[in-house]
Scaffold this active site. Structure first.
Site, PDB file in Angstrom:
ATOM      1  N   LYS A 175       0.997   4.107  -2.915  1.00  0.00           N
ATOM      2  CA  LYS A 175       0.631   5.507  -2.658  1.00  0.00           C
ATOM      3  C   LYS A 175       1.825   6.439  -2.900  1.00  0.00           C
ATOM      4  CE  LYS A 175      -3.703   4.842  -1.563  1.00  0.00           C
ATOM      5  NZ  LYS A 175      -4.740   5.215  -2.519  1.00  0.00           N
ATOM      6  N   TYR A 223       0.839  -1.211   0.000  1.00  0.00           N
ATOM      7  CA  TYR A 223       0.000   0.000   0.000  1.00  0.00           C
ATOM      8  C   TYR A 223       0.869   1.255   0.000  1.00  0.00           C
ATOM      9  CZ  TYR A 223      -3.873   3.049   1.591  1.00  0.00           C
ATOM     10  OH  TYR A 223      -4.820   4.038   1.715  1.00  0.00           O
TER      11      TYR A 223
HETATM   12  P1  NAP Z   1     -13.548   2.107   1.048  1.00  0.00           P
HETATM   13  O1  NAP Z   1     -14.586   2.681   1.932  1.00  0.00           O
HETATM   14  O2  NAP Z   1     -13.053   0.730   1.284  1.00  0.00           O
HETATM   15  O3  NAP Z   1     -14.035   2.265  -0.482  1.00  0.00           O
HETATM   16  C1  NAP Z   1     -13.220   1.850  -1.505  1.00  0.00           C
HETATM   17  C2  NAP Z   1     -13.909   2.157  -2.816  1.00  0.00           C
HETATM   18  O4  NAP Z   1     -13.024   1.772  -3.873  1.00  0.00           O
HETATM   19  C3  NAP Z   1     -15.197   1.386  -2.998  1.00  0.00           C
HETATM   20  O5  NAP Z   1     -16.163   2.246  -3.569  1.00  0.00           O
HETATM   21  C4  NAP Z   1     -14.808   0.289  -3.984  1.00  0.00           C
HETATM   22  O6  NAP Z   1     -15.862  -0.110  -4.852  1.00  0.00           O
HETATM   23  C5  NAP Z   1     -13.747   0.984  -4.795  1.00  0.00           C
HETATM   24  N1  NAP Z   1     -12.851   0.050  -5.494  1.00  0.00           N
HETATM   25  C6  NAP Z   1     -12.001  -0.844  -4.948  1.00  0.00           C
HETATM   26  N2  NAP Z   1     -11.374  -1.512  -5.928  1.00  0.00           N
HETATM   27  C7  NAP Z   1     -11.844  -1.028  -7.112  1.00  0.00           C
HETATM   28  C8  NAP Z   1     -11.592  -1.308  -8.463  1.00  0.00           C
HETATM   29  N3  NAP Z   1     -10.712  -2.237  -8.852  1.00  0.00           N
HETATM   30  N4  NAP Z   1     -12.275  -0.604  -9.402  1.00  0.00           N
HETATM   31  C9  NAP Z   1     -13.181   0.336  -9.060  1.00  0.00           C
HETATM   32  N5  NAP Z   1     -13.455   0.643  -7.783  1.00  0.00           N
HETATM   33  C10 NAP Z   1     -12.800  -0.034  -6.820  1.00  0.00           C
HETATM   34  O7  NAP Z   1     -12.212   2.997   1.075  1.00  0.00           O
HETATM   35  P2  NAP Z   1     -11.946   4.512   1.476  1.00  0.00           P
HETATM   36  O8  NAP Z   1     -11.424   4.499   2.848  1.00  0.00           O
HETATM   37  O9  NAP Z   1     -13.069   5.371   1.113  1.00  0.00           O
HETATM   38  O10 NAP Z   1     -10.702   4.788   0.523  1.00  0.00           O
HETATM   39  C11 NAP Z   1     -10.806   5.562  -0.656  1.00  0.00           C
HETATM   40  C12 NAP Z   1      -9.405   5.982  -1.065  1.00  0.00           C
HETATM   41  O11 NAP Z   1      -8.817   6.739  -0.001  1.00  0.00           O
HETATM   42  C13 NAP Z   1      -8.467   4.816  -1.319  1.00  0.00           C
HETATM   43  O12 NAP Z   1      -7.621   5.121  -2.391  1.00  0.00           O
HETATM   44  C14 NAP Z   1      -7.682   4.722  -0.030  1.00  0.00           C
HETATM   45  O13 NAP Z   1      -6.426   4.128  -0.227  1.00  0.00           O
HETATM   46  C15 NAP Z   1      -7.568   6.181   0.337  1.00  0.00           C
HETATM   47  N6  NAP Z   1      -7.285   6.421   1.753  1.00  0.00           N
HETATM   48  C16 NAP Z   1      -8.174   6.055   2.724  1.00  0.00           C
HETATM   49  C17 NAP Z   1      -7.853   6.321   4.056  1.00  0.00           C
HETATM   50  C18 NAP Z   1      -8.760   5.980   5.208  1.00  0.00           C
HETATM   51  O14 NAP Z   1      -8.357   6.189   6.365  1.00  0.00           O
HETATM   52  N7  NAP Z   1      -9.959   5.497   4.976  1.00  0.00           N
HETATM   53  C19 NAP Z   1      -6.631   6.934   4.378  1.00  0.00           C
HETATM   54  C20 NAP Z   1      -5.768   7.285   3.351  1.00  0.00           C
HETATM   55  C21 NAP Z   1      -6.111   7.027   2.049  1.00  0.00           C
HETATM   56  P3  NAP Z   1     -17.079  -1.092  -4.351  1.00  0.00           P
HETATM   57  O15 NAP Z   1     -17.923  -0.223  -3.457  1.00  0.00           O
HETATM   58  O16 NAP Z   1     -17.762  -1.480  -5.600  1.00  0.00           O
HETATM   59  O17 NAP Z   1     -16.435  -2.207  -3.628  1.00  0.00           O
END
Ligand code: NAP
Length: 247
Positions: A159, A155
């Site tokens: 990133k 990861y």
């Molecule tokens: P999340 O709630 O797990 O949602 C992930 C989303 O990505 C879901 O809508 C999922 O689609 C979609 N997805 C996963 N694989 C995919 C693919 N191959 N093609 C199209 N869509 C795909 O995650 P989140 O926390 O909102 O994270 C969103 C972004 O923020 C990510 O890039 C993550 O690395 C980044 N981020 C998150 C955090 C945190 O603390 N949450 C911190 C830093 C960075 P489905 O709904 O269809 O499964």
């Protein structure tokens, strides 16, 4: 309404940060393409909320790590809206494991979704933006890409790679008036972090100067800002949105 008349494609917009970004863009008047991979119900809920905010929504299923899927998605958007003004590369996954136990498939899955997915979407969307000499791309990175984390070599590498992609593309496309930036969320309350035990979440919370975990909207609003003309002279940067966690 800062984004009236614009069309935004947000990957992974059914849940979490992508959903929040989609709604923030819609509230500024943008038509929003809600991409999802598996969770159709979540995408439909996001689309309903976009429409309730008075904006147009289009749901497109596509896996961002699959070039044919991405091409089909962009073609579908072109047919409906004729253009793409904003691309938010948000789709992301984790497959955490210590290096010695990490399977090659865990490395590949995370790099393919988080990094190659952004590459494929940029590659498919950039020609539309270059042709019109306008556009904004926002990549969703992570603080982990900068500081690293045990159990997240895949990861963190993905990133960190996204930051390199952002800066290089900002240099490539800047002369065509296309802005490319990234956000680095810290610890945000989504399905991704809900997997952690409450006591682990509390340990993190205590380390955050602002005293709380982030909400998806905290990141969504910064993404919408980067997409707006208020950020017209911001190019190739990474904005950290972590409540001060990694000061
Ligand atoms: P999340 O709630 O797990 O949602 C992930 C989303 O990505 C879901 O809508 C999922 O689609 C979609 N997805 C996963 N694989 C995919 C693919 N191959 N093609 C199209 N869509 C795909 O995650 P989140 O926390 O909102 O994270 C969103 C972004 O923020 C990510 O890039 C993550 O690395 C980044 N981020 C998150 C955090 C945190 O603390 N949450 C911190 C830093 C960075 P489905 O709904 O269809 O499964």
């Amino acid at each position: 309404m800062k984004l009236e008349g614009k069309t935004a494609l947000v990957t992974g917009a059914g849940r979490g940060i992508g959903r929040a970004a989609a709604l923030c863009l819609a509230r500024e008047g943008a038509s929003v393409v809600v991409n999802y991979q598996n969770n159709a119900a979540a995408a439909e809920e996001t689309a309903r909320d976009i429409e309730a905010a008075g904006a147009q929504a289009l749901i497109v299923q596509a896996s961002v790590d699959n070039a044919a899927d991405v091409e089909r998605m962009v073609q579908t958007v072109k047919e409906r809206f004729g253009q793409i003004d904003i691309l938010v590369n948000n789709a992301g996954i984790t497959r955490d494991q210590l290096l010695l136990r990490m399977k090659e498939e865990d490395w590949d899955a995370v790099l393919n979704t988080n990094l190659k997915g952004a590459f494929l979407c940029c590659k498919a969307v950039a020609p539309l933006m270059v042709k019109r000499r306008t556009g904004v791309i926002v990549n969703v990175g992570s603080v982990i890409g900068t500081v690293g984390a045990a159990g997240q070599v895949n990861y963190s590498a993905a990133k960190a790679g996204l930051v390199g992609l952002t800066k290089s593309l900002a240099k490539e496309l800047g002369s065509r008036s296309i802005r490319v930036n990234a956000v680095a969320p810290g610890f945000i309350e989504t399905d991704m972090t809900r997997a952690l035990k409450p006591e682990q979440q509390e340990t993190v919370r205590k380390q955050i100067p602002l005293g709380r975990l982030g909400k998806p909207e905290d990141v969504g609003r910064v993404i919408a800002f980067l997409c707006s003309e208020d950020a017209a002279y911001i190019q190739g940067i990474l904005i950290t949105v972590d409540g001060g966690l990694f000061l």
